[in-house]
Write a protein that holds these residues in place. Sequence first.
Motif, mmCIF file in Angstrom:
data_model
loop_
_atom_site.group_PDB
_atom_site.id
_atom_site.type_symbol
_atom_site.label_atom_id
_atom_site.label_comp_id
_atom_site.label_asym_id
_atom_site.label_seq_id
_atom_site.Cartn_x
_atom_site.Cartn_y
_atom_site.Cartn_z
ATOM 1 N N PHE A 186 -26.688 -89.027 40.489
ATOM 2 C CA PHE A 186 -26.117 -88.308 41.635
ATOM 3 C C PHE A 186 -25.783 -86.897 41.180
ATOM 4 O O PHE A 186 -25.318 -86.704 40.058
ATOM 5 C CB PHE A 186 -24.830 -89.002 42.098
ATOM 6 C CG PHE A 186 -25.040 -90.388 42.621
ATOM 7 C CD1 PHE A 186 -25.213 -90.617 43.972
ATOM 8 C CD2 PHE A 186 -25.085 -91.482 41.752
ATOM 9 C CE1 PHE A 186 -25.405 -91.905 44.454
ATOM 10 C CE2 PHE A 186 -25.283 -92.763 42.227
ATOM 11 C CZ PHE A 186 -25.438 -92.979 43.587
ATOM 12 N N CYS A 187 -25.994 -85.941 42.038
ATOM 13 C CA CYS A 187 -25.600 -84.575 41.709
ATOM 14 C C CYS A 187 -24.072 -84.539 41.709
ATOM 15 O O CYS A 187 -23.442 -84.964 42.674
ATOM 16 C CB CYS A 187 -26.159 -83.601 42.737
ATOM 17 S SG CYS A 187 -25.507 -81.947 42.562
ATOM 18 N N GLU A 188 -23.511 -84.010 40.623
ATOM 19 C CA GLU A 188 -22.044 -83.980 40.514
ATOM 20 C C GLU A 188 -21.448 -82.940 41.458
ATOM 21 O O GLU A 188 -20.285 -83.026 41.818
ATOM 22 C CB GLU A 188 -21.630 -83.664 39.070
ATOM 23 C CG GLU A 188 -21.609 -84.893 38.171
ATOM 24 C CD GLU A 188 -20.294 -85.655 38.241
ATOM 25 O OE1 GLU A 188 -19.239 -85.002 38.134
ATOM 26 O OE2 GLU A 188 -20.332 -86.892 38.413
ATOM 27 N N ASN A 189 -22.261 -81.999 41.857
ATOM 28 C CA ASN A 189 -21.747 -80.956 42.742
ATOM 29 C C ASN A 189 -21.743 -81.384 44.208
ATOM 30 O O ASN A 189 -20.725 -81.300 44.881
ATOM 31 C CB ASN A 189 -22.569 -79.682 42.577
ATOM 32 C CG ASN A 189 -21.998 -78.537 43.383
ATOM 33 O OD1 ASN A 189 -20.811 -78.239 43.272
ATOM 34 N ND2 ASN A 189 -22.818 -77.921 44.211
ATOM 35 N N CYS A 190 -22.876 -81.904 44.700
ATOM 36 C CA CYS A 190 -22.949 -82.244 46.127
ATOM 37 C C CYS A 190 -22.983 -83.747 46.367
ATOM 38 O O CYS A 190 -22.894 -84.192 47.506
ATOM 39 C CB CYS A 190 -24.156 -81.566 46.782
ATOM 40 S SG CYS A 190 -25.745 -82.214 46.256
ATOM 41 N N GLY A 191 -23.126 -84.524 45.281
ATOM 42 C CA GLY A 191 -23.083 -85.987 45.407
ATOM 43 C C GLY A 191 -24.377 -86.622 45.861
ATOM 44 O O GLY A 191 -24.442 -87.846 46.024
ATOM 45 N N ALA B 81 -32.632 -78.214 38.520
ATOM 46 C CA ALA B 81 -31.555 -78.021 39.502
ATOM 47 C C ALA B 81 -31.656 -79.063 40.608
ATOM 48 O O ALA B 81 -32.725 -79.624 40.860
ATOM 49 C CB ALA B 81 -31.642 -76.620 40.092
ATOM 50 N N CYS B 82 -30.507 -79.298 41.255
ATOM 51 C CA CYS B 82 -30.467 -80.199 42.399
ATOM 52 C C CYS B 82 -31.188 -79.525 43.568
ATOM 53 O O CYS B 82 -30.923 -78.361 43.873
ATOM 54 C CB CYS B 82 -29.004 -80.485 42.755
ATOM 55 S SG CYS B 82 -28.752 -81.149 44.421
ATOM 56 N N GLY B 83 -32.098 -80.238 44.223
ATOM 57 C CA GLY B 83 -32.845 -79.665 45.338
ATOM 58 C C GLY B 83 -32.006 -79.548 46.603
ATOM 59 O O GLY B 83 -32.431 -78.953 47.586
ATOM 60 N N GLY B 84 -30.808 -80.111 46.567
ATOM 61 C CA GLY B 84 -29.944 -80.042 47.751
ATOM 62 C C GLY B 84 -29.002 -78.864 47.691
ATOM 63 O O GLY B 84 -28.877 -78.115 48.657
ATOM 64 N N CYS B 85 -28.318 -78.684 46.539
ATOM 65 C CA CYS B 85 -27.319 -77.606 46.458
ATOM 66 C C CYS B 85 -27.678 -76.577 45.388
ATOM 67 O O CYS B 85 -26.968 -75.606 45.210
ATOM 68 C CB CYS B 85 -25.934 -78.193 46.185
ATOM 69 S SG CYS B 85 -25.775 -78.874 44.522
ATOM 70 N N PHE B 86 -28.769 -76.820 44.667
ATOM 71 C CA PHE B 86 -29.288 -75.883 43.656
ATOM 72 C C PHE B 86 -28.403 -75.730 42.424
ATOM 73 O O PHE B 86 -28.582 -74.805 41.639
ATOM 74 C CB PHE B 86 -29.596 -74.502 44.280
ATOM 75 C CG PHE B 86 -30.411 -74.612 45.547
ATOM 76 C CD1 PHE B 86 -31.726 -75.057 45.499
ATOM 77 C CD2 PHE B 86 -29.855 -74.319 46.781
ATOM 78 C CE1 PHE B 86 -32.466 -75.199 46.661
ATOM 79 C CE2 PHE B 86 -30.588 -74.456 47.951
ATOM 80 C CZ PHE B 86 -31.906 -74.897 47.888
HETATM 81 ZN ZN LIG Z 1 -26.490 -81.084 44.501
#
Ligand SMILES: [Zn+2]
Length: 252
Positions: A238-243, A214-219
């Motif tokens: 890049f995380c596609e959800n939070c960039g 998981a992304c550590g920024g937005c999970f």
């Molecule tokens: Zn993210």
Amino acid sequence: MATTKKIESDYSSSAISAKLESLFQLQLIDSKIDKLKTLRGELPLEVTDLESELEKLNERLEKQESIDSGINESISTQEQKIKNANDLIEKYNSQQMKVRNNREFNAINKELEFQALEIELANKKIKSFGVEIAENAEKIKLIKAKIRERKKHLKNKKSQLSDIVKSTEKDEEKLLKSRKKSEKNVDSNLMNAYLSIRSTSNNGLAVVKINRNACGGCFSSITPQHSLNIRMRKEISFCENCGRILVPDDID
Ligand SMILES: [Zn+2]
């Protein structure tokens, strides 16, 4: 499920690894600078809040003190009335010695009674003004105590602020120096991406570690394949959800 897109996958994994490390380093430094600014950022606000509170308290004190002088003026007026009445009484008393008939005597007697009543009334008023003065003095005492307490608080906050400014200035200087070094290792495209993500991120984080898948920024979750690629330092993702830019969890 968030997916990731990759750029610069044609780079060797050691080059990618170096870029990721530099980005992560840059993020660490910027987060520290953000923290210093936050520390400093709250105190000036507290100081100005206290200063405006003190200003209002001083206005209240001034108003209360002017009430005091108003009451004192009223007391002086009543004291003057008593003095005038006493003067008149003295005058009437000497006139009464020289009266020629009862009618004149009674007329002067009425005046004497009237002046005695005036004195009584003025004394009553002075007494009630005295109560008002005592109440007002109590209010003034409370405001003055509050002002002393707030002034002490303000002095503390101001010295805290100047201490922090002094210490953070040095730290910030050091951080800015190492930031310049780290900056050199990040190419301009990545730098622009980093700065643009940081400017829209609410916590100033543009680079985050992946946490399991998981992304550590937005999970948001990341496919195991992408997660593996990030860990293998095969790509910059890049995380596609939070960039945010995703880096391996063992980056440091
Ligand atoms: Zn993210």
